[in-house]
Design a protein around this motif. Structure first.
Motif, PDB file in Angstrom:
ATOM      1  N   PRO B 143      11.349  -4.425  18.477  1.00  0.00           N
ATOM      2  CA  PRO B 143      12.718  -3.938  18.647  1.00  0.00           C
ATOM      3  C   PRO B 143      13.620  -4.491  17.547  1.00  0.00           C
ATOM      4  CG  PRO B 143      12.189  -5.640  20.272  1.00  0.00           C
ATOM      5  CD  PRO B 143      10.912  -5.310  19.559  1.00  0.00           C
ATOM      6  N   GLY B 144      14.628  -3.727  17.213  1.00  0.00           N
ATOM      7  CA  GLY B 144      15.606  -4.207  16.243  1.00  0.00           C
ATOM      8  C   GLY B 144      15.228  -3.963  14.794  1.00  0.00           C
ATOM      9  N   GLN B 145      14.061  -3.366  14.573  1.00  0.00           N
ATOM     10  CA  GLN B 145      13.679  -3.089  13.190  1.00  0.00           C
ATOM     11  C   GLN B 145      14.265  -1.752  12.750  1.00  0.00           C
ATOM     12  OE1 GLN B 145       9.406  -3.336  13.354  1.00  0.00           O
ATOM     13  NE2 GLN B 145       9.403  -5.301  12.312  1.00  0.00           N
ATOM     14  N   PRO B 146      14.508  -1.614  11.453  1.00  0.00           N
ATOM     15  CA  PRO B 146      14.984  -0.319  10.964  1.00  0.00           C
ATOM     16  C   PRO B 146      13.979   0.786  11.310  1.00  0.00           C
ATOM     17  CG  PRO B 146      14.793  -1.926   9.162  1.00  0.00           C
ATOM     18  CD  PRO B 146      14.344  -2.599  10.403  1.00  0.00           C
ATOM     19  N   THR B 147      14.470   2.022  11.406  1.00  0.00           N
ATOM     20  CA  THR B 147      13.579   3.119  11.821  1.00  0.00           C
ATOM     21  C   THR B 147      12.462   3.369  10.820  1.00  0.00           C
ATOM     22  OG1 THR B 147      15.175   4.570  10.796  1.00  0.00           O
ATOM     23  CG2 THR B 147      15.222   4.432  13.205  1.00  0.00           C
ATOM     24  N   TRP B 148      12.677   3.017   9.559  1.00  0.00           N
ATOM     25  CA  TRP B 148      11.640   3.275   8.564  1.00  0.00           C
ATOM     26  C   TRP B 148      10.528   2.224   8.591  1.00  0.00           C
ATOM     27  CZ3 TRP B 148      11.519  -0.783   5.270  1.00  0.00           C
ATOM     28  CH2 TRP B 148      12.700  -1.498   5.097  1.00  0.00           C
ATOM     29  N   ILE B 149      10.621   1.251   9.454  1.00  0.00           N
ATOM     30  CA  ILE B 149       9.473   0.351   9.651  1.00  0.00           C
ATOM     31  C   ILE B 149       8.715   0.835  10.877  1.00  0.00           C
ATOM     32  CG2 ILE B 149       8.704  -1.990  10.171  1.00  0.00           C
ATOM     33  CD1 ILE B 149      10.890  -3.101   8.520  1.00  0.00           C
ATOM     34  N   LYS B 150       7.467   1.200  10.651  1.00  0.00           N
ATOM     35  CA  LYS B 150       6.668   1.734  11.740  1.00  0.00           C
ATOM     36  C   LYS B 150       6.273   0.638  12.717  1.00  0.00           C
ATOM     37  CE  LYS B 150       3.355   5.279  12.557  1.00  0.00           C
ATOM     38  NZ  LYS B 150       4.195   5.654  13.700  1.00  0.00           N
ATOM     39  N   GLY B 151       6.085  -0.546  12.173  1.00  0.00           N
ATOM     40  CA  GLY B 151       5.730  -1.690  13.007  1.00  0.00           C
ATOM     41  C   GLY B 151       4.982  -2.716  12.190  1.00  0.00           C
ATOM     42  N   VAL B 152       4.438  -3.705  12.874  1.00  0.00           N
ATOM     43  CA  VAL B 152       3.662  -4.714  12.151  1.00  0.00           C
ATOM     44  C   VAL B 152       2.212  -4.653  12.621  1.00  0.00           C
ATOM     45  CG1 VAL B 152       5.556  -6.320  11.735  1.00  0.00           C
ATOM     46  CG2 VAL B 152       4.227  -6.502  13.839  1.00  0.00           C
ATOM     47  N   MET B 153       1.316  -4.999  11.724  1.00  0.00           N
ATOM     48  CA  MET B 153      -0.077  -5.132  12.134  1.00  0.00           C
ATOM     49  C   MET B 153      -0.690  -6.315  11.412  1.00  0.00           C
ATOM     50  SD  MET B 153      -1.880  -1.771  10.367  1.00  0.00           S
ATOM     51  CE  MET B 153      -3.584  -2.100  10.738  1.00  0.00           C
ATOM     52  N   THR B 154      -1.754  -6.846  11.980  1.00  0.00           N
ATOM     53  CA  THR B 154      -2.402  -7.991  11.369  1.00  0.00           C
ATOM     54  C   THR B 154      -3.636  -7.521  10.617  1.00  0.00           C
ATOM     55  OG1 THR B 154      -1.670  -9.272  13.254  1.00  0.00           O
ATOM     56  CG2 THR B 154      -3.310 -10.291  11.844  1.00  0.00           C
ATOM     57  N   HIS B 155      -3.728  -7.955   9.371  1.00  0.00           N
ATOM     58  CA  HIS B 155      -4.870  -7.556   8.551  1.00  0.00           C
ATOM     59  C   HIS B 155      -5.375  -8.780   7.820  1.00  0.00           C
ATOM     60  CE1 HIS B 155      -7.442  -5.214   5.980  1.00  0.00           C
ATOM     61  NE2 HIS B 155      -6.847  -5.657   4.904  1.00  0.00           N
ATOM     62  N   ARG B 156      -6.636  -9.117   8.021  1.00  0.00           N
ATOM     63  CA  ARG B 156      -7.230 -10.307   7.415  1.00  0.00           C
ATOM     64  C   ARG B 156      -6.309 -11.514   7.595  1.00  0.00           C
ATOM     65  NH1 ARG B 156      -9.423  -8.602   1.595  1.00  0.00           N
ATOM     66  NH2 ARG B 156     -11.020 -10.137   1.905  1.00  0.00           N
ATOM     67  N   ASP B 157      -5.880 -11.722   8.830  1.00  0.00           N
ATOM     68  CA  ASP B 157      -5.037 -12.861   9.204  1.00  0.00           C
ATOM     69  C   ASP B 157      -3.641 -12.832   8.600  1.00  0.00           C
ATOM     70  OD1 ASP B 157      -6.985 -13.888  10.804  1.00  0.00           O
ATOM     71  OD2 ASP B 157      -7.852 -15.132   9.202  1.00  0.00           O
TER      72      ASP B 157
END
Ligand code: ADP
Ligand code: MG
Lengths: 259, 254
Positions: B143-157
């Motif tokens: 929540p609270g992220q700009p609309t152009w950020i789809k989200g976060v994901m973890t990749h290779r730590d």
């Protein structure tokens, strides 16, 4: 297991066709064959009817996870093809980023050798298709094999690309203190043209020690075969092209070819 | 090939073909040291330092924790051929040089670019500025992220902020309808940053010449768009500028 790499730093010379045609001839002899695609364009998979972007995992994933490879993990990345006893370790576009991602790590040229080692009990032959550029992937393909097959299109200026490829092999041998055996294979020979016989004569003059004494003729059956996603040995077994690859195989498996 | 480029090729091979060290006494890479004496380029000094890195194959059973930078690993320090200060100087000089430069100044005449597709739009990114590709888009939306950020994901730590590329590139066209249609399948990682661009399709990696690009002169409006590749008629990304802009607008240190 015998491991052959088909390489030339020039595109469109018949590398992928050679991989599939030899593999087809081998499975017809009852051999178990693994073909490996190291070309980000994934044309080997495409030839065999497998769309690299539709499959969940590829050689790329094995490179990324090269520190934790096990036999079962590698087997999980190998896919069967529509041809019996012929399996594929597929490429993916993402392989184009390997140089940038992993090219600075020590020993990154030995990943494919390690991969093949792990599955060597499951196959009699592994045949590796190469991208036309010198980079981490081609180094892997060359480091993994004992024998390099270099298809050369018999046409004007054919030798230019060949010189470059052989120089690459020599520099690599110097580094690795290994001696690659290499065999030059004249392809797409068209006797009706001026260029083909001329190029063949040039090959005989410059590379007689490494030149296969047969040739692969130009044959429209190769295009038909690739459209049907099958080796030419399976869709046109008696075509001139199919017979020529069978002869090449005989040569490679004979004393001289194996030497 | 000239003698000089031969040396570069041999050096490339030496590194890639470095055999796993046995558990016995550590041998010095003799051939390589000789090669290094022949040349003094900053890159090759770096390569020499890399040679001290314990090969990935040594600890197959226990994968080592990846060091954040290859230069920080020093399990067995090799003889350093050029003093540390020299190496540092070169590094700093390179950093300053690249900081505010334009993409076309950083590229060689001929370079490889990856073409990818988003909402019908093709974009190109030079391979040298590409950090990698993730074959899935599995993000957590915060929540609270700009609309152009789809989200976060973890990749290779590592935590990766995944950009909703269509929303970022064409905010004016990006409505609920378009949003529904876009089917993100890959994440194109930007250098070694925490940023990745979601995309729908990977098209091809192709060699292009600098002259085949219409370089933009005034990049004030969209600094991340370096120019237009003429043949494909598609935008080419200035990854450095893009990371900078994403970081400042996303209020996240890139
Ligand atoms: N002997 C041949 N006769 C006719 N066409 C051929 C022959 N060998 C290959 N081709 C065709 O030439 C094209 C390039 O061959 P390919 O094997 O894909 O080359 P490479 O892998 O070196 O890029 C393909 O369309 C293939 O069908
Ligand atoms: Mg090919």
């Amino acid at each position: 297991m015998k491991i052959w790499t088909v390489a030339n730093q020039k595109g469109g010379v018949g590398k992928t066709t050679t991989v599939v045609s030899l593999a087809g001839a081998l499975v017809k002899q009852g051999k178990r064959v693994l073909v490996i695609d190291t070309d980000p364009h994934a044309s080997l998979g495409y030839y065999l009817g497998i769309d690299s972007e539709e499959i969940p995992a590829s050689l790329y994933n094995l490179f990324v996870e090269h520190q934790s490879l096990t036999e079962s993990k590698i087997q999980a990345h190998i896919v069967p093809t529509s041809v019996d006893h012929l399996d594929l370790l597929p490429a993916a576009m993402a392989l184009a980023t390997i140089d940038r991602q992993l090219g600075h790590e020590d020993g990154m040229g030995l990943v494919l050798r390690n991969i093949i080692d792990n599955v060597s009990s499951s196959y009699d032959y592994a045949i590796i298709d190469c991208p036309p550029v010198l980079g981490v992937l081609m180094v892997n393909a060359l480091a993994a094999c004992e024998q390099v097959l270099i298809p050369v299109q018999t046409e004007f200026l054919a030798l230019k690309g060949l010189d470059r490829m052989i120089k690459t092999l020599k520099l690599m041998d110097r580094t690795q203190q290994q001696q690659h055996r290499f065999i030059v294979i004249p392809t797409m020979f068209d006797k009706r043209t001026k260029a083909s016989p001329l190029a063949l004569r040039e090959l005989q003059q410059s590379y007689s020690d490494h030149l296969w004494n047969g040739l692969i003729p130009i044959d429209t059956k190769f295009r038909d075969a690739s459209l049907a996603h099958t080796p030419v040995s399976h869709c046109a077994p008696n075509s001139r092209g199919s017979v020529a690859y069978r002869r090449l195989l005989q040569f490679l498996d004979s004393e001289r070819g194996v030497s | 090939m000239t003698e000089h480029s031969d040396i570069a090729v041999v050096d490339f091979f030496s590194r890639l073909l470095k055999e796993p060290q046995s558990s016995g006494p550590v041998e010095k890479p003799k051939v390589l040291v000789k090669e290094a004496e022949l040349t003094l380029s900053a890159e090759q000094v770096g390569l020499q330092q890399l040679l001290s890195k314990v090969s990935a194959f040594d600890e197959k059973d226990e994968p080592p924790k990846e060091p954040s930078s290859p230069f920080t690993s020093s399990k067995s320090k090799p003889e350093i051929i050029v003093s540390d200060s020299t190496a540092k100087e070169t590094e700093t000089a390179a950093d300053i040089g690249s900081e505010k430069s334009f993409l076309h100044q950083r590229l060689e005449g001929e370079f490889q670019a990856l073409f990818f597709k988003v909402a019908g739009l093709t974009l190109a990114v030079p391979l040298v500025e590409l950090g990698g590709i993730i074959h899935e888009v599995r993000v957590t939306h915060l929540p609270g992220q700009p609309t152009w950020i789809k989200g976060v994901m973890t990749h290779r730590d590592q935590k990766i902020n995944v950009v909703d590329t269509a929303a970022w590139v064409m905010p004016e066209k990006y409505d609920a309808n378009l949003q529904k249609q876009v089917d993100y399948r890959y994440v194109v990682l930007l250098q070694n940053s925490q940023w990745g661009l979601a995309c729908e399709e990977l098209l091809d990696a192709e060699s292009i010449n600098k002259e085949q690009v219409n370089w933009r002169v005034n990049t004030a409006k969209r600094p991340w768009l370096a120019g237009l590749v003429k043949k494909q008629m598609c935008g080419i990304l200035d990854v450095g500028a893009l990371i900078e802009q994403l970081s400042s607008q996303g209020h996240i240190a890139g």
